[in-house]
Design a protein around this motif. Structure first.
Motif, mmCIF file in Angstrom:
data_model
loop_
_atom_site.group_PDB
_atom_site.id
_atom_site.type_symbol
_atom_site.label_atom_id
_atom_site.label_comp_id
_atom_site.label_asym_id
_atom_site.label_seq_id
_atom_site.Cartn_x
_atom_site.Cartn_y
_atom_site.Cartn_z
ATOM 1 N N LEU A 253 -0.641 -7.307 -10.932
ATOM 2 C CA LEU A 253 -0.497 -6.703 -9.603
ATOM 3 C C LEU A 253 0.974 -6.494 -9.247
ATOM 4 O O LEU A 253 1.357 -5.432 -8.726
ATOM 5 C CB LEU A 253 -1.167 -7.589 -8.552
ATOM 6 N N LEU A 254 1.807 -7.495 -9.510
ATOM 7 C CA LEU A 254 3.225 -7.390 -9.180
ATOM 8 C C LEU A 254 3.900 -6.301 -9.998
ATOM 9 O O LEU A 254 4.726 -5.530 -9.470
ATOM 10 C CB LEU A 254 3.919 -8.735 -9.414
ATOM 11 N N ARG A 255 3.557 -6.221 -11.263
ATOM 12 C CA ARG A 255 4.144 -5.191 -12.125
ATOM 13 C C ARG A 255 3.716 -3.787 -11.684
ATOM 14 O O ARG A 255 4.541 -2.876 -11.591
ATOM 15 C CB ARG A 255 3.737 -5.431 -13.581
ATOM 16 N N GLU A 256 2.434 -3.642 -11.385
ATOM 17 C CA GLU A 256 1.915 -2.326 -11.013
ATOM 18 C C GLU A 256 2.421 -1.862 -9.649
ATOM 19 O O GLU A 256 2.726 -0.686 -9.453
ATOM 20 C CB GLU A 256 0.389 -2.345 -11.028
ATOM 21 N N ARG A 257 2.527 -2.754 -8.688
ATOM 22 C CA ARG A 257 2.996 -2.329 -7.360
ATOM 23 C C ARG A 257 4.481 -2.006 -7.371
ATOM 24 O O ARG A 257 4.967 -1.210 -6.577
ATOM 25 C CB ARG A 257 2.679 -3.390 -6.311
ATOM 26 N N GLU A 258 5.250 -2.634 -8.310
ATOM 27 C CA GLU A 258 6.663 -2.300 -8.444
ATOM 28 C C GLU A 258 6.808 -0.905 -9.050
ATOM 29 O O GLU A 258 7.703 -0.138 -8.662
ATOM 30 C CB GLU A 258 7.372 -3.339 -9.314
ATOM 31 N N ARG A 259 5.936 -0.603 -9.972
ATOM 32 C CA ARG A 259 5.954 0.730 -10.580
ATOM 33 C C ARG A 259 5.568 1.802 -9.576
ATOM 34 O O ARG A 259 6.195 2.849 -9.476
ATOM 35 C CB ARG A 259 4.979 0.755 -11.772
ATOM 36 N N LYS A 260 4.541 1.492 -8.760
ATOM 37 C CA LYS A 260 4.076 2.408 -7.721
ATOM 38 C C LYS A 260 3.182 1.628 -6.755
ATOM 39 O O LYS A 260 2.241 0.976 -7.188
ATOM 40 C CB LYS A 260 3.276 3.560 -8.337
ATOM 41 N N PRO A 261 3.475 1.669 -5.437
ATOM 42 C CA PRO A 261 2.634 0.935 -4.487
ATOM 43 C C PRO A 261 1.169 1.355 -4.592
ATOM 44 O O PRO A 261 0.862 2.527 -4.832
ATOM 45 C CB PRO A 261 3.220 1.330 -3.122
ATOM 46 N N PHE A 262 0.274 0.383 -4.399
ATOM 47 C CA PHE A 262 -1.149 0.689 -4.425
ATOM 48 C C PHE A 262 -1.502 1.590 -3.241
ATOM 49 O O PHE A 262 -0.955 1.460 -2.148
ATOM 50 C CB PHE A 262 -1.974 -0.597 -4.374
ATOM 51 N N GLU A 263 -2.434 2.511 -3.464
ATOM 52 C CA GLU A 263 -2.791 3.493 -2.443
ATOM 53 C C GLU A 263 -4.122 3.212 -1.764
ATOM 54 O O GLU A 263 -4.315 3.551 -0.594
ATOM 55 C CB GLU A 263 -2.820 4.890 -3.057
ATOM 56 N N ASN A 264 -5.047 2.588 -2.476
ATOM 57 C CA ASN A 264 -6.362 2.296 -1.910
ATOM 58 C C ASN A 264 -7.043 1.227 -2.756
ATOM 59 O O ASN A 264 -6.483 0.770 -3.769
ATOM 60 C CB ASN A 264 -7.224 3.573 -1.832
ATOM 61 N N PHE A 265 -8.234 0.831 -2.348
ATOM 62 C CA PHE A 265 -8.941 -0.220 -3.078
ATOM 63 C C PHE A 265 -9.279 0.206 -4.511
ATOM 64 O O PHE A 265 -9.240 -0.608 -5.433
ATOM 65 C CB PHE A 265 -10.224 -0.615 -2.343
ATOM 66 N N GLU A 266 -9.617 1.457 -4.679
ATOM 67 C CA GLU A 266 -9.954 1.946 -6.014
ATOM 68 C C GLU A 266 -8.746 1.846 -6.940
ATOM 69 O O GLU A 266 -8.876 1.494 -8.119
ATOM 70 C CB GLU A 266 -10.443 3.399 -5.934
ATOM 71 N N ASP A 267 -7.574 2.121 -6.401
ATOM 72 C CA ASP A 267 -6.335 2.013 -7.161
ATOM 73 C C ASP A 267 -6.088 0.562 -7.573
ATOM 74 O O ASP A 267 -5.662 0.279 -8.703
ATOM 75 C CB ASP A 267 -5.182 2.539 -6.297
ATOM 76 N N ILE A 268 -6.363 -0.365 -6.656
ATOM 77 C CA ILE A 268 -6.202 -1.789 -6.968
ATOM 78 C C ILE A 268 -7.182 -2.209 -8.056
ATOM 79 O O ILE A 268 -6.845 -2.989 -8.955
ATOM 80 C CB ILE A 268 -6.400 -2.639 -5.694
#
Length: 226
Positions: free
Chosen positions: A155-170
């Motif tokens: 989660l930390l790596r992915e949100r640094e690359r690009k913030p999460f946009e919605n639940f499906e993205d998470i």
């Protein structure tokens, strides 16, 4: 015609109640709640138990005359905008505890929590984007059921690359099977008073030395939600 009289609170209105504008009906008891311990009138007059849809506050309120409330219905209970109360006459001025809920209300509570989370998707997605470490060894994300160290780092790596946009993205990038279900379980535990750290819900008064992170207020402020 006999005018119904409603009980008055014994104390000043509690901020936890006043900051809620809408509530999800958990249970409506048209003959009153015989198990209520707050005021004798609650045992004989129509009363509903509800969940505030902003801060997950548990509430009790009386409907207006000849009004029937339905489980799952969203009703205005606002103190700021009383003129918008089309179905609710009087709101008890203090929150109620989980143990005060009827059996019916307790059974419906998880569903109500889930619906609030889904309706405020942007709020809870932001939580995944801003959640911070609590200690050297513990991150706020790890307090969500199903998130261990491995998933936290994803989660930390992915949100640094690009913030999460919605639940499906998470779900897709964060590798969480069901973010809504995980958040629902966490909030339910907090309402029950089962935790030490409280991410979202104001700790019940029965909890000893809780640590309240107050993420909802932080996020509402960031989003400009009053």
């Amino acid at each position: 015609m006999v005018k119904m009289s409603f009980s008055k609170p014994h104390k000043k209105l509690d901020r936890r109640v006043m900051r809620e504008d809408y509530a999800i009906v958990l249970d409506f008891m048209p003959e009153g709640n015989p198990m209520d311990r707050h005021h004798p009138s609650h045992r004989t007059k129509p009363i509903a138990q509800g969940l505030g849809d902003k801060y997950f506050t548990l509430l009790e309120f009386h409907p207006k005359r000849n009004v029937t409330l339905k489980q799952g219905e969203r009703v205005c209970i606002s103190f700021r905008f009383k003129e918008l109360r089309d179905k609710v006459e009087y709101v008890w001025g203090e929150p109620i505890a989980y143990d005060d809920l009827s059996t019916v209300a307790k059974a419906y509570l998880p569903e109500a929590i889930k619906e609030v989370i889904k309706s405020r998707e942007n709020v809870f997605v932001m939580f995944f984007n801003i959640a911070a470490p609590l200690t050297i060894k513990l991150h706020a994300l790890e307090l969500i059921p199903g998130i261990g160290k491995k998933t936290m780092w994803i989660l930390l790596r992915e949100r640094e690359r690009k913030p999460f946009e919605n639940f499906e993205d998470i779900k897709e990038r964060g590798k969480i099977a069901d973010p809504v279900a995980a958040l629902t379980e966490r909030i339910l535990r907090e309402i029950r008073g089962e935790e030490r750290y409280y991410l979202f819900v104001t700790p019940p008064e029965t909890v000893s030395n809780p640590i309240f992170l107050n993420y909802l207020e932080i996020i509402y402020r960031k989003l400009g939600i009053e």
